[in-house]
Structures are given as structure tokens and as C-alpha cells.
Design a protein around this motif. Structure first.
Motif, PDB file in Angstrom:
ATOM      1  N   UNK A  71      13.458  -4.648   9.932  1.00 54.43           N
ATOM      2  CA  UNK A  71      14.182  -5.033   8.632  1.00 54.43           C
ATOM      3  C   UNK A  71      13.304  -4.643   7.574  1.00 54.43           C
ATOM      4  N   UNK A  72      12.051  -4.834   7.729  1.00 60.83           N
ATOM      5  CA  UNK A  72      10.979  -4.469   6.550  1.00 60.83           C
ATOM      6  C   UNK A  72      10.969  -3.025   6.628  1.00 60.83           C
ATOM      7  N   UNK A  73      10.716  -2.273   7.410  1.00 63.84           N
ATOM      8  CA  UNK A  73      10.593  -1.034   7.503  1.00 63.84           C
ATOM      9  C   UNK A  73      11.812  -0.052   6.983  1.00 63.84           C
ATOM     10  N   UNK A  74      13.052  -0.614   7.418  1.00 63.63           N
ATOM     11  CA  UNK A  74      14.175  -0.083   6.842  1.00 63.63           C
ATOM     12  C   UNK A  74      14.461  -0.185   5.284  1.00 63.63           C
ATOM     13  N   UNK A  75      13.640  -1.357   4.887  1.00 59.58           N
ATOM     14  CA  UNK A  75      13.866  -1.803   3.714  1.00 59.58           C
ATOM     15  C   UNK A  75      12.711  -0.949   2.481  1.00 59.58           C
ATOM     16  N   UNK A  76      11.845  -0.633   3.004  1.00 61.19           N
ATOM     17  CA  UNK A  76      10.610   0.131   2.471  1.00 61.19           C
ATOM     18  C   UNK A  76      11.156   1.134   1.568  1.00 61.19           C
TER      19      UNK A  76
ATOM     20  N   UNK B  43       9.275   2.058  -2.280  1.00 63.36           N
ATOM     21  CA  UNK B  43       7.890   2.100  -1.755  1.00 63.36           C
ATOM     22  C   UNK B  43       8.018   3.319  -0.800  1.00 63.36           C
ATOM     23  N   UNK B  44       6.767   3.687  -0.808  1.00 66.27           N
ATOM     24  CA  UNK B  44       6.550   4.815   0.118  1.00 66.27           C
ATOM     25  C   UNK B  44       5.920   4.192   1.455  1.00 66.27           C
ATOM     26  N   UNK B  45       6.082   5.143   2.641  1.00 66.66           N
ATOM     27  CA  UNK B  45       5.562   4.239   3.770  1.00 66.66           C
ATOM     28  C   UNK B  45       4.106   4.155   3.824  1.00 66.66           C
ATOM     29  N   UNK B  46       3.520   5.019   3.129  1.00 68.41           N
ATOM     30  CA  UNK B  46       2.199   4.767   2.917  1.00 68.41           C
ATOM     31  C   UNK B  46       1.782   3.370   2.234  1.00 68.41           C
ATOM     32  N   UNK B  47       2.423   3.217   1.207  1.00 65.39           N
ATOM     33  CA  UNK B  47       2.310   1.645   0.567  1.00 65.39           C
ATOM     34  C   UNK B  47       2.697   0.602   1.572  1.00 65.39           C
ATOM     35  N   UNK B  48       3.742   1.001   2.409  1.00 58.29           N
ATOM     36  CA  UNK B  48       4.071   0.005   3.469  1.00 58.29           C
ATOM     37  C   UNK B  48       2.889  -0.354   4.379  1.00 58.29           C
ATOM     38  N   UNK B  49       2.416   0.660   4.779  1.00 67.01           N
ATOM     39  CA  UNK B  49       1.226   0.456   5.829  1.00 67.01           C
ATOM     40  C   UNK B  49       0.113  -0.457   5.288  1.00 67.01           C
ATOM     41  N   UNK B  50      -0.060  -0.084   3.956  1.00 63.78           N
ATOM     42  CA  UNK B  50      -1.433  -0.606   3.183  1.00 63.78           C
ATOM     43  C   UNK B  50      -0.959  -2.294   2.958  1.00 63.78           C
ATOM     44  N   UNK B  51       0.354  -2.561   3.022  1.00 65.91           N
ATOM     45  CA  UNK B  51       0.883  -3.968   2.842  1.00 65.91           C
ATOM     46  C   UNK B  51       0.800  -4.601   4.161  1.00 65.91           C
TER      47      UNK B  51
END
Length: 592
Positions: free
Chosen positions: A365-370, A375-383
Motif C-alpha cells: 500500500x505504501x509503495x503504491x502510494x509513493x 515522492x520519488x522511489x529514492x525518497x521512499x527508500x530513504x524514508x
């Protein structure tokens, strides 16, 4: 070589029970008196439990260490996996700035902290408990309340206390399913009996929560809203548990009470807006307005979460996910090595269901929402890395707590306490909820508590002439009020509520209320057993040798295909709405 559990190591049940309860008393002492941090208290209690298992119960050192390690492994997955995913989902919502829109939306409904607590901690938390369970509701709702500006201690404490009434029907009714399996009493009968106990608590709980926050006088100011919240929830919980079964009471009651309260608040407002002491007065910038598309976009992580969790709770979906994403193995030198008092060996099979786990549904759910959140997926990984660092100590706490739970169960320490309570004779119905409370306190799970004590509850009730459904349901109901002080739950709430290192404060906040609610349920069950026997449902016991149905994975694939279509449609609609809003704003600027 097998080892047989010793239930009464001193040949004196009272003395054995006094020794058996020492590890639990250590947790209370460490958190209430010594005010230790959560991970310190749990590690100390685990160490003492291992020593008692070895020195008093005669458990071989290797088995004691393997049992603890098995619990630690279970603590890391699936329990910590749920918490990491839930906090990650919340963190990306905050990082993207979209949580500010959620805060504005909630304030537009009501900026009163009392009513926000009812909507999020009580109703939305119940919905999450009904779909996910296992720590996710407290993690998400506590984080949301803190994000809205709640005092962190009250946010975490209120979410723990609110997460009582729904626990019995959590995770699509799994606690009652397990209770039925071990007791041979039909699911529907247990669901009906629990559904004739907990709705009484559900009516009282909203008032109890608001009174904890603001006191009696301030609670009376919002009494109409409290009554709407409590009675709508209790009625729907009673109706669905008695006529639809154990799978949907939390989902139906959670959504129903949210709708009823929001509709009511459109027609009625409290005279005074209540906030915490020293909290700034509520301010809503009336010049800032958000379109429906922007609001839906901000809520998209939680919309995806809701849909995914519902889908993951469907048995056909579980079957297909487990068919392609399940690794399980027997724990070496532990599986079927320990023999219980009935001569049966205890299985120890570790299931790494990395696809069907609730934590995976939350993470997806979080990945789909990024990208939807901007947000970028890079920012998602950082979070995600930030989330792991944020949860370091809670992960240690939860892993050690589950190690504690496994060692006290495998050594026979838990059964000693249960046998002592079972010797109370005609008063056993009064103490039956205490067993459930004890099981949930130790394991952090009503499901585990029912697996542990369900059979004992049924057998003891039959021996004293009480209908076993009363005490089996009491195990379920008693367990729900143990959830709020379980070290596992405390660790989850502390992590989500930014209270890491202050678990002792949170424990002291909730422990009194756990005992008050437990006493209430104990009296209620005693009356059900001997006075209000008309509340006991009629049923026929199940055949324990009945055939199991073979899962049909083809249905699961259809469900997953439908799920993908729904999620893709929602995502496309949100993206289109956002682009249209930007285009409209651009046209307005050109016109000006």
C-alpha cells in the motif's frame, strides 16, 4: 530425545503457581516501580523466565535457548514486519506534506480532540483491527493522532485502551476461529457469546476514553456524540456477531460508527472546542481550501491500505499467496521434542509467509502510494531507512517479548498458572477471563491466548457443570483487556507515538484501566454462567475429525485480478484529478 513438561514442580500447585508468576511480576516491577525502558524490562523478564525454566522446571538448557530463539524469530516476522510497514506508510504521508491536508480535513469535521479520538482511535482503529490486527491498528492510529497534534502519551494510551472491544473479532475473526478449533465449539456459538458480552463494554468505552482525556465534566459536553459513537458501534457489533459470524463485526462496526458520528457532527457541534492543556488554540485557515481530489489523494495511502487489508484477509487470496510465497520449516531440535502433560508433542513449525503477511499488504500500500503522494522511489527508500532507525529499540523489545512468551509456554510455566486458576471450582467462570487476560499479556495476541487456553477452558467448565461456550468466550473477552498492557502492544504504541524509552510511562497509564475492565468482564461472565443463562446460545459440538476442504486457488487469482483492477482505477482517477486541478489553477492564473 524428548523432554516432558513439568506442570507442578513443587508438588504443591499453590507454591508452583507463585514461582510461575515471578517473570510476570518482574515485568510489572520493572515498568511500574523501576521505570525501566521497554527493551530493558523485556530482556530482564526473558532472562529470569529462562532461569526458572531451567532451574525449577528442569527444562534442558538447549531447549530453553531454542524455544526463546523461536519466539524471537516470530517477533521479527510477522510482528515487527507489520509495525515497520505501518510506520513507514505513515512516514511517507508526512514526508510528502499530504498529512497536512488530512489534518485540515479532520479539523473541518471537528477540531475537538475528544471527537477526533473517537473517530480515529476507537472507530478507525476497530476497522483496522478487524482487517489486519496483530499491532497494525495501534501503530497506525497512534501515529495519526500524534501527527494531528495529540499529546504523545495520550495518543498512544488512548489507542491502546480503544483497541480492546474490537480485539476479539480481529484479523477477520481469527481469534474466534482458533478458539473453535481447540475447543470443538462452533465458531458461530462463540461469536454469539462474545457478541453478548463485548457490546456492553463497547457502549461504555467511548465515554471512558473521553473521560480519561478531559475529565467527567468535559465528557458530558460531548455526551450526545459519545452515545452515537458507542451505541452505533455496539449495535452493529452485536448484530454482526450474532447473525453474520465472527469475520466482520469489527469492519462493520468500525465503518458504521464512523459514518454515524460524521453524519451526526454535521448536525450537532459541541459548544466548546476542547484541546490539551498548553496546546495552541485550533486555527483553520479558511482561505485554504482543498478539492475532493486533493483530499482523496492525501488519504490515498489509507485507502490503499484498507482495500489491500480487506483483500489479504480473504481466504482464497491467502491460499494463492501462500501457494507461491510461503517458506516453512520445522525448528531443528525443537519441533516435536517437548511433550505436554497429555503426552502430545508440541509442534514448532516456522512459517515465513512473506506474501500473505499483513505487513506485506501494508508495505505494498505504501509503495503504491509513493508516486501518488508526489515522492520519488529514492525518497521512499530513504524514508524506509529512517523508519528502521526509528524502530531499532522497539524491534529489540518486541523480539525479546516474543522470546519470553515462547519460553514460558514451552517450559510449562504458563500452564502452571492456568491449572491453578482451573482449581477454583464453581468460581472458575469468574476467573476464566483472567486466563485470557494472562494469555494475551504474555503473547500479545488473543489468537495465541485462545490456542493456549481454549481447550482447558472448555474442559474445566464441563467438569463443574457450566456450558463450555461461556468460559471459552470468556477467554476471548478477557484477552481483549490484556492487550493494552501486553509488553508487545506497549512497544508498538511507544514506537508509533514517539515514546521510545518511555514505555514505563505508557504502561503505568494503561495498567489500572486494564484491571478495571477485567474485573467488569469477570463479574459479567460469572452472571452469564449462573444467572443470565438465557444468553447462552444453543449449539452442537463439532466433530474434531471432520474433513478439511482443499483450497481453491483459482478463486484467489480472480480476486487478485479484481484487486489489481480496483487499485489501478483508483490510482488513475487520483492522478487524473490532480492533473486537472493543476490545469485549472494554471488557466485561472492566465485569466488573471
Amino acid at each position: 530425545m524428548n523432554w516432558t513438561q513439568v506442570i507442578d514442580p513443587f508438588n504443591n500447585m499453590a507454591l508452583s503457581a507463585l514461582v510461575a508468576i515471578i517473570p510476570i511480576l518482574v515485568i510489572f516491577w520493572a515498568l511500574i516501580i523501576k521505570k525501566m525502558k521497554g527493551y530493558q524490562a523485556s530482556l530482564l523478564a526473558t532472562g529470569i523466565a529462562i532461569l526458572i525454566a531451567i532451574l525449577v522446571y528442569g527444562m534442558p538448557v538447549k531447549l530453553a535457548l531454542l524455544s526463546t530463539a523461536n519466539g524471537i524469530l516470530y517477533g521479527l516476522f510477522p510482528i515487527c514486519w507489520i509495525i515497520i510497514s505501518a510506520v513507514f506508510l505513515f512516514n511517507i504521508t508526512v514526508k510528502s506534506g499530504q498529512f497536512e491536508i488530512i489534518k485540515h480535513f479532520m479539523a473541518s469535521i471537528t477540531s475537538d480532540r475528544r471527537l477526533q479520538a473517537l473517530l480515529i482511535a476507537f472507530s478507525f482503529g476497530s476497522f483496522l483491527e478487524g482487517t489486519a490486527g496483530f499491532g497494525a491498528p495501534v501503530a497506525i492510529t497512534a501515529a495519526m493522532l500524534v501527527g494531528l497534534g495529540f499529546n504523545p502519551l495520550y495518543a498512544a494510551g488512548i489507542c491502546l485502551i480503544a483497541n480492546t472491544a474490537p480485539v476479539a473479532f480481529g484479523a477477520i475473526g481469527i481469534p474466534i476461529t482458533v478458539a473453535s478449533q481447540v475447543s470443538s465449539i462452533p465458531e458461530m456459538a462463540i461469536s454469539q457469546m462474545v457478541g453478548r458480552t463485548l457490546p456492553i463494554l463497547s457502549i461504555l468505552l467511548p465515554f471512558y476514553l473521553v473521560m480519561l482525556m478531559s475529565g467527567f465534566k468535559k465528557s458530558m459536553e460531548v455526551l450526545p456524540a459519545i452515545l452515537v459513537s458507542g451505541f452505533s458501534f455496539a449495535f452493529l457489533q452485536w448484530f454482526s456477531s450474532n447473525y453474520l459470524g465472527p469475520a466482520l463485526p469489527d469492519v462493520i462496526a468500525g465503518i458504521g460508527s464512523i459514518v454515524c458520528l460524521i453524519v451526526f457532527l454535521k448536525l450537532w457541534k459541541p459548544k466548546n472546542i476542547w484541546r490539551f492543556a498548553n496546546e495552541p488554540a485550533p486555527t483553520i485557515d479558511t482561505e485554504i481550501t482543498y478539492t475532493n481530489g486533493q483530499i482523496i489523494r492525501a488519504w490515498s495511502p489509507f485507502i490503499f491500505l484498507t482495500i489491500m487489508i480487506i483483500a489479504w484477509g480473504l481466504q482464497p487470496v491467502k491460499d494463492v499467496l501462500n501457494a507461491i510465497g510461503l517458506v516453512q520449516f520445522e525448528m531443528p531440535q525443537l519441533h516435536n521434542v517437548i511433550v505436554d502433560k497429555n503426552g502430545s508433542t508440541l509442534p514448532h513449525i516456522y512459517k515465513f509467509n512473506y506474501l500473505s503477511a499483513s505487513g506485506t499488504a501494508i508495505l505494498l500500500s505504501a509503495i503504491m502510494a509513493i508516486p501518488i503522494l508526489g515522492l520519488t522511489f529514492k525518497e521512499g527508500v530513504q524514508q524506509f531507512i529512517v523508519t528502521l532507525k526509528q524502530l531499532t529499540f522497539p524491534i529489540i523489545t518486541i523480539a525479546s517479548v516474543l522470546g519470553f512468551a515462547y519460553i514460558v509456554n514451552d517450559s510449562g510455566i504458563t500452564i502452571t498458572m492456568a491449572e491453578a486458576l482451573a482449581n477454583t471450582g464453581v468460581l472458575f467462570p469468574f476467573f476464566a477471563p483472567v486466563l485470557g487476560w494472562l494469555g494475551v499479556f504474555i503473547t500479545g495476541s488473543d489468537t495465541s491466548a485462545n490456542a493456549l487456553f481454549g481447550k482447558l477452558q472448555a474442559a474445566t467448565a464441563t467438569s463443574i457443570g457450566v456450558d463450555p461456550v461461556v468460559t471459552v468466550a470468556a477467554n476471548v473477552s478477557g484477552g481483549v483487556v490484556g492487550k493494552m498492557i501486553s509488553p508487545q502492544s506497549i512497544a508498538v504504541a511507544a514506537a508509533a507515538g514517539h515514546l521510545v524509552g518511555k514505555e514505563s510511562e505508557l504502561f503505568r497509564f494503561t495498567v489500572k484501566h486494564s484491571f478495571i475492565m477485567l474485573a467488569f468482564i469477570c463479574v459479567l461472565v460469572l452472571l452469564q454462567a449462573y444467572v443470565f443463562t438465557g444468553l447462552i446460545p444453543a449449539y452442537q459440538k463439532l466433530d474434531p475429525n471432520g474433513k478439511l476442504s482443499v483450497p481453491d486457488v483459482s478463486t484467489g487469482y480472480l480476486y487478485l485480478l479484481a484487486l489489481a483492477g480496483v487499485l489501478a482505477s483508483i490510482s488513475a482517477a487520483i492522478i487524473w484529478s490532480n492533473k486537472k486541478a493543476k490545469a485549472d489553477r494554471g488557466e485561472n492564473l492566465i485569466t488573471k
